[in-house]
Design a protein around this motif. Sequence first.
Motif, PDB file in Angstrom:
ATOM      1  N   ALA A  30       0.899  -1.802  -0.442  1.00 30.90           N
ATOM      2  CA  ALA A  30      -0.410  -0.774  -0.272  1.00 30.90           C
ATOM      3  C   ALA A  30       0.711   0.901   0.350  1.00 30.90           C
ATOM      4  CB  ALA A  30      -0.820   0.224   1.447  1.00 30.90           C
ATOM      5  N   LYS A  31       2.016   1.171  -0.607  1.00 30.83           N
ATOM      6  CA  LYS A  31       2.980   2.634  -0.084  1.00 30.83           C
ATOM      7  C   LYS A  31       2.587   3.641  -1.008  1.00 30.83           C
ATOM      8  CE  LYS A  31       7.551   1.117   0.764  1.00 30.83           C
ATOM      9  NZ  LYS A  31       9.046   1.459   0.599  1.00 30.83           N
ATOM     10  N   GLU A  32       1.837   3.021  -2.614  1.00 29.07           N
ATOM     11  CA  GLU A  32       1.884   4.077  -3.430  1.00 29.07           C
ATOM     12  C   GLU A  32       0.375   4.574  -3.300  1.00 29.07           C
ATOM     13  OE1 GLU A  32      -0.848   0.327  -4.792  1.00 29.07           O
ATOM     14  OE2 GLU A  32       1.754   1.343  -3.955  1.00 29.07           O
ATOM     15  N   TYR A  33      -0.632   4.187  -1.322  1.00 31.98           N
ATOM     16  CA  TYR A  33      -1.644   5.202  -0.917  1.00 31.98           C
ATOM     17  C   TYR A  33      -1.164   5.998  -0.100  1.00 31.98           C
ATOM     18  CZ  TYR A  33      -4.207   0.882  -3.838  1.00 31.98           C
ATOM     19  OH  TYR A  33      -4.745   0.808  -4.449  1.00 31.98           O
ATOM     20  N   MET A  34      -0.121   5.438   0.300  1.00 27.47           N
ATOM     21  CA  MET A  34       0.379   5.984   1.709  1.00 27.47           C
ATOM     22  C   MET A  34       1.398   7.381   1.540  1.00 27.47           C
ATOM     23  SD  MET A  34       0.782   3.583   4.335  1.00 27.47           S
ATOM     24  CE  MET A  34       2.235   2.396   3.485  1.00 27.47           C
ATOM     25  N   VAL A  35       0.403   8.717   2.134  1.00 24.11           N
ATOM     26  CA  VAL A  35       1.999  10.251   1.360  1.00 24.11           C
ATOM     27  C   VAL A  35       2.737   9.719   2.404  1.00 24.11           C
ATOM     28  CG1 VAL A  35       1.798  12.402   1.709  1.00 24.11           C
ATOM     29  CG2 VAL A  35      -0.327  11.066   0.609  1.00 24.11           C
ATOM     30  N   ASP A  36       2.134  10.186   3.908  1.00 18.78           N
ATOM     31  CA  ASP A  36       2.960  10.259   4.816  1.00 18.78           C
ATOM     32  C   ASP A  36       2.905   9.528   5.981  1.00 18.78           C
ATOM     33  OD1 ASP A  36       4.469  12.711   4.154  1.00 18.78           O
ATOM     34  OD2 ASP A  36       2.335  13.811   4.217  1.00 18.78           O
ATOM     35  N   LEU A  37       4.575   8.923   6.350  1.00 17.81           N
ATOM     36  CA  LEU A  37       4.015   8.104   8.057  1.00 17.81           C
ATOM     37  C   LEU A  37       5.217   8.448   8.652  1.00 17.81           C
ATOM     38  CD1 LEU A  37       2.778   5.230   9.264  1.00 17.81           C
ATOM     39  CD2 LEU A  37       5.196   4.417   7.903  1.00 17.81           C
ATOM     40  N   ALA A  38       4.830   8.315   9.729  1.00 18.88           N
ATOM     41  CA  ALA A  38       5.405   8.991  11.236  1.00 18.88           C
ATOM     42  C   ALA A  38       5.758   8.741  12.166  1.00 18.88           C
ATOM     43  CB  ALA A  38       4.900  10.708  11.300  1.00 18.88           C
ATOM     44  N   ILE A  39       6.922   8.434  12.459  1.00 17.75           N
ATOM     45  CA  ILE A  39       6.691   7.148  13.689  1.00 17.75           C
ATOM     46  C   ILE A  39       7.743   8.087  14.898  1.00 17.75           C
ATOM     47  CG2 ILE A  39       7.979   5.027  14.110  1.00 17.75           C
ATOM     48  CD1 ILE A  39       7.405   3.803  11.691  1.00 17.75           C
ATOM     49  N   THR A  40       7.180   7.547  16.191  1.00 18.79           N
ATOM     50  CA  THR A  40       7.487   8.422  17.373  1.00 18.79           C
ATOM     51  C   THR A  40       8.194   7.060  18.612  1.00 18.79           C
ATOM     52  OG1 THR A  40       6.160  10.073  16.870  1.00 18.79           O
ATOM     53  CG2 THR A  40       7.467   9.997  18.879  1.00 18.79           C
ATOM     54  N   ILE A  41       8.751   7.408  18.875  1.00 14.27           N
ATOM     55  CA  ILE A  41       9.843   5.822  19.750  1.00 14.27           C
ATOM     56  C   ILE A  41      10.221   7.036  21.135  1.00 14.27           C
ATOM     57  CG2 ILE A  41      10.981   4.595  20.967  1.00 14.27           C
ATOM     58  CD1 ILE A  41      11.720   3.843  17.874  1.00 14.27           C
ATOM     59  N   THR A  42       8.222   6.550  21.963  1.00 17.37           N
ATOM     60  CA  THR A  42       8.761   7.518  23.479  1.00 17.37           C
ATOM     61  C   THR A  42       9.914   6.446  24.539  1.00 17.37           C
ATOM     62  OG1 THR A  42       7.089   8.832  22.557  1.00 17.37           O
ATOM     63  CG2 THR A  42       8.155   9.001  24.382  1.00 17.37           C
ATOM     64  N   LYS A  43      10.802   6.957  25.137  1.00 19.70           N
ATOM     65  CA  LYS A  43      11.110   6.433  26.471  1.00 19.70           C
ATOM     66  C   LYS A  43      10.791   7.196  27.918  1.00 19.70           C
ATOM     67  CE  LYS A  43      15.109   4.297  28.239  1.00 19.70           C
ATOM     68  NZ  LYS A  43      14.885   3.411  28.897  1.00 19.70           N
ATOM     69  N   PHE A  56      -3.127   9.314   4.103  1.00 22.97           N
ATOM     70  CA  PHE A  56      -3.556   8.674   2.816  1.00 22.97           C
ATOM     71  C   PHE A  56      -3.726   9.592   2.228  1.00 22.97           C
ATOM     72  CE2 PHE A  56      -4.331   5.604   6.390  1.00 22.97           C
ATOM     73  CZ  PHE A  56      -3.999   4.310   5.787  1.00 22.97           C
ATOM     74  N   ARG A  57      -3.253   8.945   0.242  1.00 17.37           N
ATOM     75  CA  ARG A  57      -3.467  10.477  -0.438  1.00 17.37           C
ATOM     76  C   ARG A  57      -5.012  10.391  -0.319  1.00 17.37           C
ATOM     77  NH1 ARG A  57      -2.563   6.790  -5.322  1.00 17.37           N
ATOM     78  NH2 ARG A  57      -4.932   6.015  -5.155  1.00 17.37           N
ATOM     79  N   TRP A  58      -5.744  10.321   0.044  1.00 17.49           N
ATOM     80  CA  TRP A  58      -7.178  10.468  -0.061  1.00 17.49           C
ATOM     81  C   TRP A  58      -7.220  12.064   1.091  1.00 17.49           C
ATOM     82  CZ3 TRP A  58      -5.977   5.357  -0.823  1.00 17.49           C
ATOM     83  CH2 TRP A  58      -6.235   4.601   0.472  1.00 17.49           C
ATOM     84  N   GLY A  59      -6.918  11.842   1.924  1.00 23.18           N
ATOM     85  CA  GLY A  59      -7.214  12.850   2.837  1.00 23.18           C
ATOM     86  C   GLY A  59      -7.116  12.333   4.309  1.00 23.18           C
ATOM     87  N   HIS A  60      -7.495  10.955   3.930  1.00 27.50           N
ATOM     88  CA  HIS A  60      -8.104  10.668   5.625  1.00 27.50           C
ATOM     89  C   HIS A  60      -6.351  10.119   6.040  1.00 27.50           C
ATOM     90  CE1 HIS A  60      -9.605   7.511   8.445  1.00 27.50           C
ATOM     91  NE2 HIS A  60      -8.735   6.557   8.209  1.00 27.50           N
ATOM     92  N   SER A  61      -6.568   9.714   7.776  1.00 33.48           N
ATOM     93  CA  SER A  61      -5.283  10.019   8.531  1.00 33.48           C
ATOM     94  C   SER A  61      -5.809   9.040   9.223  1.00 33.48           C
ATOM     95  CB  SER A  61      -3.920  11.197   8.712  1.00 33.48           C
ATOM     96  OG  SER A  61      -5.410  12.120   9.064  1.00 33.48           O
ATOM     97  N   SER A  62      -4.818   8.168  10.308  1.00 34.77           N
ATOM     98  CA  SER A  62      -5.135   7.268  11.096  1.00 34.77           C
ATOM     99  C   SER A  62      -3.642   7.262  11.863  1.00 34.77           C
ATOM    100  CB  SER A  62      -5.055   6.159  10.886  1.00 34.77           C
ATOM    101  OG  SER A  62      -5.757   6.087   9.780  1.00 34.77           O
TER     102      SER A  62
END
Length: 106
Positions: A30-43, A56-62
């Motif tokens: 699904a890489k072509e459907y995702m625009v941004d992916l931000a991963i945060t690791i909190t200690k 996602f490309r169509w404006g939805h975020s999760s």
Amino acid sequence: MNLEIKGVHYDVSDSTKEFITKKLERVDFAKEYMVDLAITITKEKPGYTVEASVHFRWGHSSHVTAPPTHELYEGIEQMIDKLEHVVRKEKDRIKDHPKPQDDVIE
């Protein structure tokens, strides 16, 4: 897809970045459907919290969060499991709704 990996109270090592990149191969479908992916690791005092936001490309975020864990790589695995579930569900939702056809006026 833009990928951002950051740490809060934690310096993300190259080996951790490689591990995350390797695990993200599970969502390559699904890489072509995702625009941004931000991963945060909190200690935190008891361990680590790993979370991700995907747009996602169509404006939805999760936003997905793994439960706090003492083992960093276990937390990454759990977050990737949840992320894969969300991405599959969102991709299926888009497939179920075909694009509207333009009406032709004669």
